[in-house]
Design a protein around this motif. Structure first.
Motif, PDB file in Angstrom:
ATOM      1  N   GLU A   6       1.402  77.765  10.099  1.00 44.68           N
ATOM      2  CA  GLU A   6       0.026  78.139   9.816  1.00 44.68           C
ATOM      3  C   GLU A   6      -0.049  78.781   8.430  1.00 44.68           C
ATOM      4  O   GLU A   6       0.921  79.384   7.956  1.00 44.68           O
ATOM      5  N   GLU A   7      -1.186  78.645   7.788  1.00 45.31           N
ATOM      6  CA  GLU A   7      -1.355  79.209   6.445  1.00 45.31           C
ATOM      7  C   GLU A   7      -1.666  80.694   6.570  1.00 45.31           C
ATOM      8  O   GLU A   7      -2.815  81.132   6.502  1.00 45.31           O
ATOM      9  N   ILE A   8      -0.597  81.467   6.759  1.00 45.79           N
ATOM     10  CA  ILE A   8      -0.741  82.898   6.994  1.00 45.79           C
ATOM     11  C   ILE A   8       0.206  83.682   6.097  1.00 45.79           C
ATOM     12  O   ILE A   8       1.214  83.161   5.612  1.00 45.79           O
ATOM     13  N   ASN A   9      -0.137  84.943   5.898  1.00 46.24           N
ATOM     14  CA  ASN A   9       0.731  85.879   5.205  1.00 46.24           C
ATOM     15  C   ASN A   9       1.412  86.772   6.231  1.00 46.24           C
ATOM     16  O   ASN A   9       0.884  86.995   7.329  1.00 46.24           O
ATOM     17  N   GLY A  10       2.565  87.293   5.882  1.00 48.48           N
ATOM     18  CA  GLY A  10       3.273  88.215   6.759  1.00 48.48           C
ATOM     19  C   GLY A  10       3.903  89.335   5.966  1.00 48.48           C
ATOM     20  O   GLY A  10       4.210  89.173   4.775  1.00 48.48           O
ATOM     21  N   PHE A  11       4.077  90.475   6.605  1.00 45.75           N
ATOM     22  CA  PHE A  11       4.733  91.619   5.981  1.00 45.75           C
ATOM     23  C   PHE A  11       6.119  91.775   6.601  1.00 45.75           C
ATOM     24  O   PHE A  11       6.253  92.055   7.799  1.00 45.75           O
ATOM     25  N   PHE A  12       7.156  91.568   5.801  1.00 45.15           N
ATOM     26  CA  PHE A  12       8.518  91.672   6.307  1.00 45.15           C
ATOM     27  C   PHE A  12       9.484  91.848   5.148  1.00 45.15           C
ATOM     28  O   PHE A  12       9.114  91.703   3.973  1.00 45.15           O
ATOM     29  N   ASP A  13      10.730  92.174   5.501  1.00 48.51           N
ATOM     30  CA  ASP A  13      11.797  92.299   4.512  1.00 48.51           C
ATOM     31  C   ASP A  13      12.379  90.905   4.279  1.00 48.51           C
ATOM     32  O   ASP A  13      13.052  90.352   5.156  1.00 48.51           O
ATOM     33  N   ALA A  14      12.136  90.354   3.117  1.00 48.33           N
ATOM     34  CA  ALA A  14      12.537  88.971   2.834  1.00 48.33           C
ATOM     35  C   ALA A  14      14.055  88.804   2.852  1.00 48.33           C
ATOM     36  O   ALA A  14      14.569  87.790   3.331  1.00 48.33           O
ATOM     37  N   ASP A  15      14.795  89.793   2.344  1.00 50.69           N
ATOM     38  CA  ASP A  15      16.253  89.672   2.308  1.00 50.69           C
ATOM     39  C   ASP A  15      16.838  89.661   3.714  1.00 50.69           C
ATOM     40  O   ASP A  15      17.724  88.848   4.027  1.00 50.69           O
ATOM     41  N   LEU A  16      16.358  90.555   4.576  1.00 50.29           N
ATOM     42  CA  LEU A  16      16.871  90.601   5.940  1.00 50.29           C
ATOM     43  C   LEU A  16      16.508  89.335   6.704  1.00 50.29           C
ATOM     44  O   LEU A  16      17.338  88.767   7.426  1.00 50.29           O
ATOM     45  N   LEU A  17      15.280  88.879   6.524  1.00 46.05           N
ATOM     46  CA  LEU A  17      14.858  87.678   7.242  1.00 46.05           C
ATOM     47  C   LEU A  17      15.582  86.440   6.713  1.00 46.05           C
ATOM     48  O   LEU A  17      15.830  85.490   7.458  1.00 46.05           O
ATOM     49  N   THR A  18      15.938  86.466   5.439  1.00 46.54           N
ATOM     50  CA  THR A  18      16.725  85.376   4.872  1.00 46.54           C
ATOM     51  C   THR A  18      18.060  85.252   5.583  1.00 46.54           C
ATOM     52  O   THR A  18      18.510  84.147   5.927  1.00 46.54           O
ATOM     53  N   GLY A  19      18.724  86.390   5.839  1.00 49.01           N
ATOM     54  CA  GLY A  19      19.987  86.358   6.560  1.00 49.01           C
ATOM     55  C   GLY A  19      19.838  85.780   7.954  1.00 49.01           C
ATOM     56  O   GLY A  19      20.680  85.001   8.411  1.00 49.01           O
ATOM     57  N   VAL A  20      18.746  86.138   8.634  1.00 54.67           N
ATOM     58  CA  VAL A  20      18.490  85.619   9.978  1.00 54.67           C
ATOM     59  C   VAL A  20      18.236  84.120   9.932  1.00 54.67           C
ATOM     60  O   VAL A  20      18.810  83.351  10.722  1.00 54.67           O
ATOM     61  N   LEU A  21      17.376  83.684   9.009  1.00 52.54           N
ATOM     62  CA  LEU A  21      17.024  82.264   8.941  1.00 52.54           C
ATOM     63  C   LEU A  21      18.210  81.397   8.553  1.00 52.54           C
ATOM     64  O   LEU A  21      18.415  80.317   9.123  1.00 52.54           O
ATOM     65  N   ASN A  22      18.989  81.846   7.579  1.00 49.21           N
ATOM     66  CA  ASN A  22      20.145  81.048   7.159  1.00 49.21           C
ATOM     67  C   ASN A  22      21.098  80.810   8.319  1.00 49.21           C
ATOM     68  O   ASN A  22      21.601  79.694   8.521  1.00 49.21           O
ATOM     69  N   ASN A  23      21.364  81.865   9.092  1.00 49.35           N
ATOM     70  CA  ASN A  23      22.264  81.721  10.226  1.00 49.35           C
ATOM     71  C   ASN A  23      21.668  80.818  11.299  1.00 49.35           C
ATOM     72  O   ASN A  23      22.355  79.970  11.887  1.00 49.35           O
ATOM     73  N   THR A  24      20.363  80.985  11.561  1.00 46.41           N
ATOM     74  CA  THR A  24      19.720  80.203  12.618  1.00 46.41           C
ATOM     75  C   THR A  24      19.646  78.724  12.248  1.00 46.41           C
ATOM     76  O   THR A  24      19.877  77.845  13.087  1.00 46.41           O
ATOM     77  N   ILE A  25      19.311  78.431  10.999  1.00 41.68           N
ATOM     78  CA  ILE A  25      19.277  77.033  10.549  1.00 41.68           C
ATOM     79  C   ILE A  25      20.665  76.430  10.619  1.00 41.68           C
ATOM     80  O   ILE A  25      20.844  75.287  11.047  1.00 41.68           O
ATOM     81  N   ASN A  26      21.673  77.212  10.223  1.00 36.73           N
ATOM     82  CA  ASN A  26      23.049  76.718  10.274  1.00 36.73           C
ATOM     83  C   ASN A  26      23.462  76.408  11.700  1.00 36.73           C
ATOM     84  O   ASN A  26      24.128  75.395  11.965  1.00 36.73           O
ATOM     85  N   ASN A  27      23.063  77.253  12.645  1.00 38.17           N
ATOM     86  CA  ASN A  27      23.363  76.980  14.054  1.00 38.17           C
ATOM     87  C   ASN A  27      22.632  75.734  14.538  1.00 38.17           C
ATOM     88  O   ASN A  27      23.189  74.932  15.308  1.00 38.17           O
ATOM     89  N   ALA A  28      21.379  75.575  14.106  1.00 38.15           N
ATOM     90  CA  ALA A  28      20.615  74.398  14.509  1.00 38.15           C
ATOM     91  C   ALA A  28      21.272  73.123  13.982  1.00 38.15           C
ATOM     92  O   ALA A  28      21.300  72.099  14.670  1.00 38.15           O
ATOM     93  N   ILE A  29      21.803  73.181  12.765  1.00 31.28           N
ATOM     94  CA  ILE A  29      22.516  72.027  12.209  1.00 31.28           C
ATOM     95  C   ILE A  29      23.704  71.665  13.097  1.00 31.28           C
ATOM     96  O   ILE A  29      23.995  70.488  13.328  1.00 31.28           O
ATOM     97  N   ARG A  30      24.345  72.677  13.623  1.00 31.29           N
ATOM     98  CA  ARG A  30      25.535  72.443  14.458  1.00 31.29           C
ATOM     99  C   ARG A  30      25.178  71.779  15.782  1.00 31.29           C
ATOM    100  O   ARG A  30      25.915  70.914  16.268  1.00 31.29           O
ATOM    101  N   TYR A  31      24.049  72.159  16.371  1.00 30.32           N
ATOM    102  CA  TYR A  31      23.751  71.720  17.735  1.00 30.32           C
ATOM    103  C   TYR A  31      22.688  70.630  17.835  1.00 30.32           C
ATOM    104  O   TYR A  31      22.503  70.050  18.895  1.00 30.32           O
ATOM    105  N   THR A  32      21.985  70.347  16.758  1.00 30.76           N
ATOM    106  CA  THR A  32      20.944  69.332  16.843  1.00 30.76           C
ATOM    107  C   THR A  32      21.523  67.935  16.957  1.00 30.76           C
ATOM    108  O   THR A  32      22.683  67.687  16.593  1.00 30.76           O
ATOM    109  N   ARG A  33      20.714  67.022  17.456  1.00 27.76           N
ATOM    110  CA  ARG A  33      21.097  65.608  17.442  1.00 27.76           C
ATOM    111  C   ARG A  33      20.656  64.969  16.129  1.00 27.76           C
ATOM    112  O   ARG A  33      21.439  64.299  15.469  1.00 27.76           O
ATOM    113  N   SER A  34      19.358  65.187  15.780  1.00 27.95           N
ATOM    114  CA  SER A  34      18.871  64.488  14.587  1.00 27.95           C
ATOM    115  C   SER A  34      17.680  65.159  13.908  1.00 27.95           C
ATOM    116  O   SER A  34      17.271  64.724  12.843  1.00 27.95           O
TER     117      SER A  34
END
Length: 226
Positions: A111-139
């Protein structure tokens, strides 16, 4: 003469910090090699495995440093306003060469929304989560963002087999319950939930949720930020 008052945890943290920086330089070199040798390296399984494993180790070290700082009461969230679709787009772009090399489709539904958060901390979370998704996804992998009950909800979905029933929950894993003998310590989930809890507004506190389903039918990781 030996100093018996050495703070070994600080020594480890310093070593982890140095390793993280070295892996960051290695990842930059891998990106340069990919750019210089397209398309010959794009479909190389060995090269893609190299990049994936280097990313995974780098993410693990980032999380270890974060958990160390959390234990030292030296980790806090610095809130700034961000346009969420752009934030997600930047992170997906970082992983796009590897996703393309592994023939994994990827998309953003935000959605076209703004959010208030710590970008560096959330970057660490997203990088790990995307990496895990790469490991377990089919396609396919899908990043999502929406407003729900006055929370910003950012999700990562895949079309893999999903989370086992024992891992589907809302809240924060107990660090004492993490199983280091099984090889599945869930440190990434502990780090993600700790980052979520650092985001507060009034009586509301962030949390993570793990479930299955969605449009891709696989695992869904969500971080809820007030």
């Amino acid at each position: 003469m030996t100093d018996r008052n050495i703070d070994f945890s600080m020594v480890l943290a310093s070593a982890v910090h140095d390793m993280k920086n070295s892996l960051g330089m290695l990842l930059n070199s891998i990106d340069e090699l990919r750019n210089q040798n397209e398309p010959s390296l794009a479909g190389s399984r060995s090269f893609n495995t190299l990049q994936y494993e280097a990313e995974r180790m780098h993410n693990d070290l980032v999380q270890l440093l974060g958990i160390y700082r959390l234990g030292e009461n030296n980790l806090s969230a610095h809130m700034e306003e961000h346009y969420v679709p752009d934030f997600l787009g930047e992170h997906l772009a970082r992983h796009t060469p590897l996703l393309d090399g592994l023939s994994i489709e990827h998309e953003i539904d935000a959605e076209e929304i703004n959010g208030f958060f710590d970008a560096d901390l959330l970057t660490g979370v997203l990088n790990n989560t995307i990496n895990n998704a790469i490991r377990y996804t089919r396609s396919r992998i899908r990043l999502t963002a929406r407003q729900d009950e006055d929370f910003l909800v950012i999700g990562v979905e895949d079309d893999g087999q999903g989370y086992p029933e024992s891992m589907q929950y809302s809240g924060t894993p107990d660090f004492k319950a993490l199983d280091f003998k099984s090889g599945s310590t869930s440190l990434g989930l502990f780090f993600a939930s700790s980052v979520a809890k650092l985001h507060t507004e009034g009586q509301r506190t962030g949390a993570i949720r793990l479930r299955n389903g969605g449009s891709l039918g696989g695992g869904i990781f969500e971080i809820w930020l007030p």
